[in-house]
Design a protein around this motif. Sequence first.
Motif, PDB file in Angstrom:
ATOM      1  N   VAL A 148      11.049   2.570  -8.560  1.00 26.46           N
ATOM      2  CA  VAL A 148      10.071   2.396  -7.503  1.00 26.46           C
ATOM      3  C   VAL A 148       8.977   1.623  -7.921  1.00 26.46           C
ATOM      4  N   HIS A 149       8.574   0.500  -7.152  1.00 28.26           N
ATOM      5  CA  HIS A 149       7.290  -0.413  -7.475  1.00 28.26           C
ATOM      6  C   HIS A 149       6.497  -0.149  -6.348  1.00 28.26           C
ATOM      7  N   ARG A 150       5.190  -0.047  -6.789  1.00 31.60           N
ATOM      8  CA  ARG A 150       4.176   0.287  -5.620  1.00 31.60           C
ATOM      9  C   ARG A 150       3.236  -0.849  -5.969  1.00 31.60           C
ATOM     10  N   ILE A 151       2.842  -1.784  -4.927  1.00 34.85           N
ATOM     11  CA  ILE A 151       2.168  -2.913  -5.139  1.00 34.85           C
ATOM     12  C   ILE A 151       1.127  -2.806  -3.914  1.00 34.85           C
ATOM     13  N   GLU A 152      -0.378  -3.435  -4.357  1.00 28.10           N
ATOM     14  CA  GLU A 152      -1.477  -3.554  -3.627  1.00 28.10           C
ATOM     15  C   GLU A 152      -1.755  -4.820  -3.992  1.00 28.10           C
ATOM     16  N   LEU A 153      -2.159  -5.666  -2.944  1.00 22.75           N
ATOM     17  CA  LEU A 153      -2.689  -7.174  -2.884  1.00 22.75           C
ATOM     18  C   LEU A 153      -4.226  -6.764  -2.487  1.00 22.75           C
ATOM     19  N   ALA A 154      -4.866  -7.894  -2.749  1.00 21.97           N
ATOM     20  CA  ALA A 154      -6.382  -7.797  -2.337  1.00 21.97           C
ATOM     21  C   ALA A 154      -6.594  -7.783  -0.917  1.00 21.97           C
ATOM     22  N   ASP A 155      -5.740  -8.455  -0.217  1.00 24.32           N
ATOM     23  CA  ASP A 155      -6.219  -8.365   1.214  1.00 24.32           C
ATOM     24  C   ASP A 155      -5.676  -7.148   2.184  1.00 24.32           C
ATOM     25  N   GLY A 156      -5.291  -6.194   1.427  1.00 24.33           N
ATOM     26  CA  GLY A 156      -5.172  -5.062   1.897  1.00 24.33           C
ATOM     27  C   GLY A 156      -3.667  -4.577   2.132  1.00 24.33           C
ATOM     28  N   VAL A 157      -2.693  -5.406   1.948  1.00 25.99           N
ATOM     29  CA  VAL A 157      -1.098  -5.073   1.968  1.00 25.99           C
ATOM     30  C   VAL A 157      -0.825  -4.570   0.662  1.00 25.99           C
ATOM     31  N   ARG A 158      -0.318  -3.406   1.116  1.00 28.06           N
ATOM     32  CA  ARG A 158       0.417  -2.235   0.247  1.00 28.06           C
ATOM     33  C   ARG A 158       1.890  -2.252   0.465  1.00 28.06           C
ATOM     34  N   LEU A 159       2.541  -2.533  -0.361  1.00 26.41           N
ATOM     35  CA  LEU A 159       4.024  -2.252  -0.330  1.00 26.41           C
ATOM     36  C   LEU A 159       4.667  -1.137  -1.520  1.00 26.41           C
ATOM     37  N   THR A 160       5.751  -0.701  -0.978  1.00 23.23           N
ATOM     38  CA  THR A 160       6.409   0.432  -1.843  1.00 23.23           C
ATOM     39  C   THR A 160       7.866  -0.121  -1.978  1.00 23.23           C
ATOM     40  N   GLY A 161       8.314  -0.382  -3.014  1.00 27.59           N
ATOM     41  CA  GLY A 161       9.611  -0.815  -3.132  1.00 27.59           C
ATOM     42  C   GLY A 161      10.652   0.340  -3.802  1.00 27.59           C
ATOM     43  N   THR A 162      11.712   0.312  -3.397  1.00 26.01           N
ATOM     44  CA  THR A 162      12.741   1.463  -3.832  1.00 26.01           C
ATOM     45  C   THR A 162      13.859   0.683  -4.033  1.00 26.01           C
ATOM     46  N   MET A 163      14.805   0.842  -5.292  1.00 25.26           N
ATOM     47  CA  MET A 163      15.803   0.357  -5.685  1.00 25.26           C
ATOM     48  C   MET A 163      17.198   1.167  -4.904  1.00 25.26           C
ATOM     49  N   VAL A 164      17.716   0.268  -4.077  1.00 21.48           N
ATOM     50  CA  VAL A 164      18.768   0.728  -3.117  1.00 21.48           C
ATOM     51  C   VAL A 164      19.819   0.842  -4.068  1.00 21.48           C
ATOM     52  N   ARG A 165      20.243  -0.277  -4.759  1.00 19.90           N
ATOM     53  CA  ARG A 165      21.424  -0.130  -5.979  1.00 19.90           C
ATOM     54  C   ARG A 165      21.025  -1.616  -6.454  1.00 19.90           C
ATOM     55  N   ASP A 166      21.145  -1.416  -7.764  1.00 14.25           N
ATOM     56  CA  ASP A 166      20.892  -2.646  -8.762  1.00 14.25           C
ATOM     57  C   ASP A 166      21.744  -3.719  -8.574  1.00 14.25           C
ATOM     58  N   PRO A 167      21.103  -4.981  -8.104  1.00 15.30           N
ATOM     59  CA  PRO A 167      19.659  -5.270  -8.239  1.00 15.30           C
ATOM     60  C   PRO A 167      18.884  -5.374  -6.958  1.00 15.30           C
ATOM     61  N   ILE A 168      19.175  -4.496  -5.813  1.00 19.32           N
ATOM     62  CA  ILE A 168      18.853  -4.667  -4.512  1.00 19.32           C
ATOM     63  C   ILE A 168      17.731  -3.737  -4.103  1.00 19.32           C
ATOM     64  N   TRP A 169      16.416  -4.011  -3.789  1.00 22.05           N
ATOM     65  CA  TRP A 169      15.338  -3.224  -3.494  1.00 22.05           C
ATOM     66  C   TRP A 169      15.047  -3.295  -2.053  1.00 22.05           C
ATOM     67  N   ARG A 170      14.659  -2.080  -1.512  1.00 28.81           N
ATOM     68  CA  ARG A 170      13.916  -2.258  -0.356  1.00 28.81           C
ATOM     69  C   ARG A 170      12.489  -1.846  -0.432  1.00 28.81           C
ATOM     70  N   PHE A 171      11.824  -2.886   0.256  1.00 27.11           N
ATOM     71  CA  PHE A 171      10.282  -2.838   0.486  1.00 27.11           C
ATOM     72  C   PHE A 171       9.952  -2.360   1.904  1.00 27.11           C
ATOM     73  N   ALA A 172       8.739  -1.508   1.828  1.00 29.59           N
ATOM     74  CA  ALA A 172       8.198  -1.104   2.999  1.00 29.59           C
ATOM     75  C   ALA A 172       6.748  -1.340   3.125  1.00 29.59           C
ATOM     76  N   ARG A 173       6.113  -1.588   4.083  1.00 29.16           N
ATOM     77  CA  ARG A 173       4.792  -1.682   4.248  1.00 29.16           C
ATOM     78  C   ARG A 173       4.237  -0.325   4.337  1.00 29.16           C
ATOM     79  N   ALA A 174       3.264   0.046   3.286  1.00 27.33           N
ATOM     80  CA  ALA A 174       2.424   1.198   3.335  1.00 27.33           C
ATOM     81  C   ALA A 174       1.360   1.180   4.100  1.00 27.33           C
ATOM     82  N   SER A 175       0.752   2.506   4.671  1.00 28.94           N
ATOM     83  CA  SER A 175      -0.147   2.535   5.767  1.00 28.94           C
ATOM     84  C   SER A 175      -1.235   3.078   5.088  1.00 28.94           C
TER      85      SER A 175
END
Length: 131
Positions: free
Chosen positions: A104-131
């Motif tokens: 899992v990777h959690r990312i927050e950018l200064a402009d308010g964008v927050r994303l959570t990435g989850t490994m689906v299968r190595d090396p593929i990740w699925r990211f979703a915007r967090a609210s």
Amino acid sequence: MPLDARESVPGSGRSSVLLEHALPDGTRHLDWMLERASNAERRLVTFRLESGLDPCEEPVFEAERIGDHRAAYLEFEGEVSGGRGVVRRVWRRPLLSLIETPSVHRIELADGVRLTGTMVRDPIWRFARAS
């Protein structure tokens, strides 16, 4: 936070960059790079995305985790050595937080964008915007 997790320090001047990479065969993709806070080697967490996809605009997307890149790519635009094509910066944004675990990777950018990435299968990740 798990022992194997690494987190960037908010307000530490870290960046995220999105580069368009045009390859010699005429194909293109995007390289999304995230700067770690405590990183003596200055390596960037790097994901390859489909051309035209913006991780700050998509509600859900998949990306391929590729090898970490040198921090020079935060500033670099132009021809890549060894005949590996040309890169052009699409954007650069301040990175407030990066929390990494192996799945899992959690990312927050200064402009308010927050994303959570989850490994689906190595090396593929699925990211979703967090609210």
